[in-house]
Design a protein around this motif. Structure first.
Motif, PDB file in Angstrom:
ATOM      1  N   LYS A   1       0.841  -1.195   0.000  1.00 33.15           N
ATOM      2  CA  LYS A   1       0.000   0.000   0.000  1.00 33.15           C
ATOM      3  C   LYS A   1       0.881   1.251   0.000  1.00 33.15           C
ATOM      4  CE  LYS A   1      -4.063  -2.066   2.194  1.00 33.15           C
ATOM      5  NZ  LYS A   1      -3.498  -3.356   2.635  1.00 33.15           N
ATOM      6  N   TYR A   2       1.740   1.316  -1.008  1.00 31.76           N
ATOM      7  CA  TYR A   2       2.777   2.342  -1.056  1.00 31.76           C
ATOM      8  C   TYR A   2       2.975   2.751  -2.502  1.00 31.76           C
ATOM      9  CZ  TYR A   2       7.406   4.322   0.097  1.00 31.76           C
ATOM     10  OH  TYR A   2       8.480   5.140   0.293  1.00 31.76           O
ATOM     11  N   ILE A   3       2.940   4.058  -2.760  1.00 34.46           N
ATOM     12  CA  ILE A   3       3.208   4.529  -4.108  1.00 34.46           C
ATOM     13  C   ILE A   3       4.307   5.576  -4.071  1.00 34.46           C
ATOM     14  CG2 ILE A   3       0.818   4.062  -4.757  1.00 34.46           C
ATOM     15  CD1 ILE A   3       0.394   7.085  -5.027  1.00 34.46           C
ATOM     16  N   SER A   4       5.048   5.662  -5.180  1.00 33.05           N
ATOM     17  CA  SER A   4       6.168   6.586  -5.246  1.00 33.05           C
ATOM     18  C   SER A   4       6.189   7.314  -6.580  1.00 33.05           C
ATOM     19  CB  SER A   4       7.495   5.833  -5.093  1.00 33.05           C
ATOM     20  OG  SER A   4       7.560   5.142  -3.880  1.00 33.05           O
ATOM     21  N   LEU A   5       6.752   8.491  -6.553  1.00 29.71           N
ATOM     22  CA  LEU A   5       7.043   9.248  -7.766  1.00 29.71           C
ATOM     23  C   LEU A   5       8.518   9.631  -7.709  1.00 29.71           C
ATOM     24  CD1 LEU A   5       6.012  10.719 -10.367  1.00 29.71           C
ATOM     25  CD2 LEU A   5       5.817  12.771  -8.937  1.00 29.71           C
ATOM     26  N   PHE A   6       9.260   9.258  -8.741  1.00 31.04           N
ATOM     27  CA  PHE A   6      10.662   9.621  -8.829  1.00 31.04           C
ATOM     28  C   PHE A   6      10.843  10.662  -9.934  1.00 31.04           C
ATOM     29  CE2 PHE A   6      12.253   6.474  -5.955  1.00 31.04           C
ATOM     30  CZ  PHE A   6      11.374   5.415  -6.069  1.00 31.04           C
ATOM     31  N   ILE A   7      11.619  11.675  -9.624  1.00 28.76           N
ATOM     32  CA  ILE A   7      11.954  12.698 -10.611  1.00 28.76           C
ATOM     33  C   ILE A   7      13.462  12.666 -10.802  1.00 28.76           C
ATOM     34  CG2 ILE A   7      11.793  15.130 -11.273  1.00 28.76           C
ATOM     35  CD1 ILE A   7       9.572  15.458  -9.177  1.00 28.76           C
ATOM     36  N   ARG A   8      13.904  12.367 -12.010  1.00 30.57           N
ATOM     37  CA  ARG A   8      15.340  12.342 -12.312  1.00 30.57           C
ATOM     38  C   ARG A   8      15.767  13.711 -12.831  1.00 30.57           C
ATOM     39  NH1 ARG A   8      13.336   7.831 -14.383  1.00 30.57           N
ATOM     40  NH2 ARG A   8      13.232   8.706 -16.478  1.00 30.57           N
ATOM     41  N   ASP A   9      17.042  14.035 -12.610  1.00 27.80           N
ATOM     42  CA  ASP A   9      17.603  15.284 -13.133  1.00 27.80           C
ATOM     43  C   ASP A   9      16.659  16.451 -12.837  1.00 27.80           C
ATOM     44  OD1 ASP A   9      18.409  16.599 -16.439  1.00 27.80           O
ATOM     45  OD2 ASP A   9      19.310  17.014 -14.471  1.00 27.80           O
ATOM     46  N   SER A  10      16.342  16.637 -11.583  1.00 28.87           N
ATOM     47  CA  SER A  10      15.350  17.642 -11.206  1.00 28.87           C
ATOM     48  C   SER A  10      15.783  19.042 -11.650  1.00 28.87           C
ATOM     49  CB  SER A  10      15.111  17.602  -9.693  1.00 28.87           C
ATOM     50  OG  SER A  10      16.326  17.764  -9.000  1.00 28.87           O
ATOM     51  N   GLN A  11      14.786  19.830 -12.012  1.00 29.94           N
ATOM     52  CA  GLN A  11      14.979  21.182 -12.523  1.00 29.94           C
ATOM     53  C   GLN A  11      14.259  22.193 -11.633  1.00 29.94           C
ATOM     54  OE1 GLN A  11      16.892  21.672 -15.473  1.00 29.94           O
ATOM     55  NE2 GLN A  11      17.304  19.507 -15.022  1.00 29.94           N
ATOM     56  N   PRO A  12      14.703  23.434 -11.625  1.00 27.31           N
ATOM     57  CA  PRO A  12      13.987  24.458 -10.838  1.00 27.31           C
ATOM     58  C   PRO A  12      12.510  24.545 -11.212  1.00 27.31           C
ATOM     59  CG  PRO A  12      16.125  25.293 -11.460  1.00 27.31           C
ATOM     60  CD  PRO A  12      15.979  23.969 -12.152  1.00 27.31           C
ATOM     61  N   SER A  13      12.195  24.246 -12.472  1.00 31.45           N
ATOM     62  CA  SER A  13      10.797  24.289 -12.902  1.00 31.45           C
ATOM     63  C   SER A  13       9.955  23.165 -12.299  1.00 31.45           C
ATOM     64  CB  SER A  13      10.708  24.215 -14.428  1.00 31.45           C
ATOM     65  OG  SER A  13      11.327  23.026 -14.894  1.00 31.45           O
ATOM     66  N   ASP A  14      10.617  22.205 -11.653  1.00 32.87           N
ATOM     67  CA  ASP A  14       9.889  21.136 -10.961  1.00 32.87           C
ATOM     68  C   ASP A  14       9.410  21.588  -9.580  1.00 32.87           C
ATOM     69  OD1 ASP A  14      12.257  18.665 -12.194  1.00 32.87           O
ATOM     70  OD2 ASP A  14      10.345  19.316 -13.066  1.00 32.87           O
ATOM     71  N   SER A  15       9.848  22.763  -9.154  1.00 31.43           N
ATOM     72  CA  SER A  15       9.440  23.276  -7.844  1.00 31.43           C
ATOM     73  C   SER A  15       7.929  23.496  -7.830  1.00 31.43           C
ATOM     74  CB  SER A  15      10.169  24.591  -7.538  1.00 31.43           C
ATOM     75  OG  SER A  15      11.558  24.385  -7.485  1.00 31.43           O
ATOM     76  N   ALA A  16       7.246  22.746  -6.985  1.00 33.92           N
ATOM     77  CA  ALA A  16       5.781  22.763  -6.943  1.00 33.92           C
ATOM     78  C   ALA A  16       5.347  21.877  -5.785  1.00 33.92           C
ATOM     79  CB  ALA A  16       5.195  22.224  -8.252  1.00 33.92           C
ATOM     80  N   THR A  17       4.051  21.763  -5.607  1.00 35.14           N
ATOM     81  CA  THR A  17       3.505  20.801  -4.657  1.00 35.14           C
ATOM     82  C   THR A  17       3.016  19.589  -5.431  1.00 35.14           C
ATOM     83  OG1 THR A  17       2.849  22.505  -3.070  1.00 35.14           O
ATOM     84  CG2 THR A  17       1.716  20.389  -2.922  1.00 35.14           C
ATOM     85  N   TYR A  18       3.400  18.417  -4.972  1.00 34.30           N
ATOM     86  CA  TYR A  18       3.037  17.177  -5.640  1.00 34.30           C
ATOM     87  C   TYR A  18       2.006  16.442  -4.786  1.00 34.30           C
ATOM     88  CZ  TYR A  18       6.762  18.131  -8.859  1.00 34.30           C
ATOM     89  OH  TYR A  18       7.538  18.732  -9.814  1.00 34.30           O
ATOM     90  N   LEU A  19       0.884  16.139  -5.392  1.00 34.46           N
ATOM     91  CA  LEU A  19      -0.227  15.498  -4.695  1.00 34.46           C
ATOM     92  C   LEU A  19      -0.434  14.096  -5.242  1.00 34.46           C
ATOM     93  CD1 LEU A  19      -2.354  18.607  -5.335  1.00 34.46           C
ATOM     94  CD2 LEU A  19      -2.078  17.807  -3.018  1.00 34.46           C
ATOM     95  N   CYS A  20      -0.452  13.125  -4.347  1.00 30.33           N
ATOM     96  CA  CYS A  20      -0.859  11.804  -4.788  1.00 30.33           C
ATOM     97  C   CYS A  20      -2.377  11.714  -4.665  1.00 30.33           C
ATOM     98  CB  CYS A  20      -0.187  10.700  -3.985  1.00 30.33           C
ATOM     99  SG  CYS A  20      -0.603  10.667  -2.230  1.00 30.33           S
ATOM    100  N   ALA A  21      -2.976  10.889  -5.511  1.00 32.35           N
ATOM    101  CA  ALA A  21      -4.431  10.720  -5.493  1.00 32.35           C
ATOM    102  C   ALA A  21      -4.754   9.297  -5.894  1.00 32.35           C
ATOM    103  CB  ALA A  21      -5.107  11.715  -6.434  1.00 32.35           C
ATOM    104  N   MET A  22      -5.826   8.761  -5.382  1.00 31.60           N
ATOM    105  CA  MET A  22      -6.184   7.387  -5.688  1.00 31.60           C
ATOM    106  C   MET A  22      -7.683   7.179  -5.528  1.00 31.60           C
ATOM    107  SD  MET A  22      -4.025   5.921  -2.485  1.00 31.60           S
ATOM    108  CE  MET A  22      -2.608   6.963  -2.892  1.00 31.60           C
ATOM    109  N   SER A  23      -8.160   6.132  -6.189  1.00 33.33           N
ATOM    110  CA  SER A  23      -9.584   5.830  -6.091  1.00 33.33           C
ATOM    111  C   SER A  23      -9.823   4.353  -6.343  1.00 33.33           C
ATOM    112  CB  SER A  23     -10.387   6.673  -7.086  1.00 33.33           C
ATOM    113  OG  SER A  23     -10.115   6.274  -8.414  1.00 33.33           O
ATOM    114  N   GLY A  24     -11.031   3.921  -5.999  1.00 31.81           N
ATOM    115  CA  GLY A  24     -11.423   2.544  -6.215  1.00 31.81           C
ATOM    116  C   GLY A  24     -11.969   2.340  -7.605  1.00 31.81           C
ATOM    117  N   ASP A  25     -12.579   1.209  -7.825  1.00 32.56           N
ATOM    118  CA  ASP A  25     -12.992   0.795  -9.159  1.00 32.56           C
ATOM    119  C   ASP A  25     -14.424   1.160  -9.500  1.00 32.56           C
ATOM    120  OD1 ASP A  25     -11.861  -2.288 -10.748  1.00 32.56           O
ATOM    121  OD2 ASP A  25     -11.938  -0.207 -11.402  1.00 32.56           O
ATOM    122  N   GLN A  26     -15.188   1.617  -8.535  1.00 27.42           N
ATOM    123  CA  GLN A  26     -16.605   1.843  -8.769  1.00 27.42           C
ATOM    124  C   GLN A  26     -16.837   3.170  -9.452  1.00 27.42           C
ATOM    125  OE1 GLN A  26     -18.290   1.480  -4.852  1.00 27.42           O
ATOM    126  NE2 GLN A  26     -18.565  -0.723  -5.059  1.00 27.42           N
TER     127      GLN A  26
END
Lengths: 112, 115
Positions: free
Chosen positions: A70-95
């Motif tokens: 029950k774990y999700i990840s986001l990897f950003i390689r070679d990060s840039q100043p333009s990547d500066s932001a808030t990152y939100l994870c989101a999820m939902s069921g199948d219905q």
């Protein structure tokens, strides 16, 4: 325990670093997993979308889902100043109509 | 339109006044969602529409909040007798259909400040 947990940070890294962002969740019914990026005073924009477990790569971004942990990840390689932001994870069921459940977001700052 | 359009982008209102927030979804999108984002909090689900029907109103925080959608397009979120705790960004989103597999696109939000 909240349905979706996400460390709010802030996370500060130098340009070029590899960034790892993570969320944990408690609802085993979640099947759809997304990462949104939100710049200051803007609406969230979809960055990555994954169904069930596995990895997905798009340019410098890689999303991973481990449903057994029950774990999700986001990897950003070679990060840039333009990547500066808030990152939100989101999820939902199948219905149909199931609302997206969001984490609180991690604020990332990439310095040049 | 090209994207989800929300108005007003900013609204300052006095405590006790009513406010209306408008959302114009992406053309052809049948599902429309309202979320609220408070400082330091995640996105809180309020309500969604499939067409003009609202199958899930469970997220509306109180009976001061209501929403409607007419013609399967524009939606209005109304907050009556606003309170200071209503200050937040109200985000509207739309998708082709109200199914989890459909991508949800957000507008820029309506920034509400209650003084």
């Amino acid at each position: 325990q909240k349905e979706v947990e996400q460390d709010p940070g802030p996370l500060s890294v130098p340009e070029g670093a590899i960034v790892s962002l993570n969320c944990t969740y408690s609802n085993s019914a979640f099947q759809y997993f997304m990462w949104y990026r939100q710049y200051s005073r803007k609406g969230p924009e979809l960055l990555m979308y994954t169904y069930s477990s596995g990895n997905k790569e798009d340019g410098r971004f890689t999303a991973q889902v481990d449903k057994s942990s029950k774990y999700i990840s986001l990897f950003i390689r070679d990060s840039q100043p333009s990547d500066s932001a808030t990152y939100l994870c989101a999820m939902s069921g199948d219905q149909a109509g199931t609302a997206l459940i969001f984490g609180k977001g991690t604020t990332l700052s990439v310095s040049s | 339109g090209a994207g989800v359009s929300q108005s007003p982008s900013n609204k300052v209102t006095e405590k006790g006044k009513d406010v209306e927030l408008r959302c114009d979804p992406i053309s052809g999108h049948t599902a429309l969602y309202w979320y609220r984002q408070s400082l330091g909090q995640g996105l809180e689900f309020l309500i969604y529409f499939q067409g003009n029907s609202a199958p899930d109103k469970s997220g509306l925080p109180s009976d001061r909040f209501s929403a409607e959608r007419t013609g399967g397009s524009v939606s209005t979120l109304t907050i009556q007798r606003t309170q200071q705790e209503d200050s937040a960004v109200y985000l509207c989103a739309s998708s082709l259909e109200a199914h989890s597999g459909n991508t949800i696109y957000f507008g820029e939000g309506s920034w509400l400040t209650v003084v």
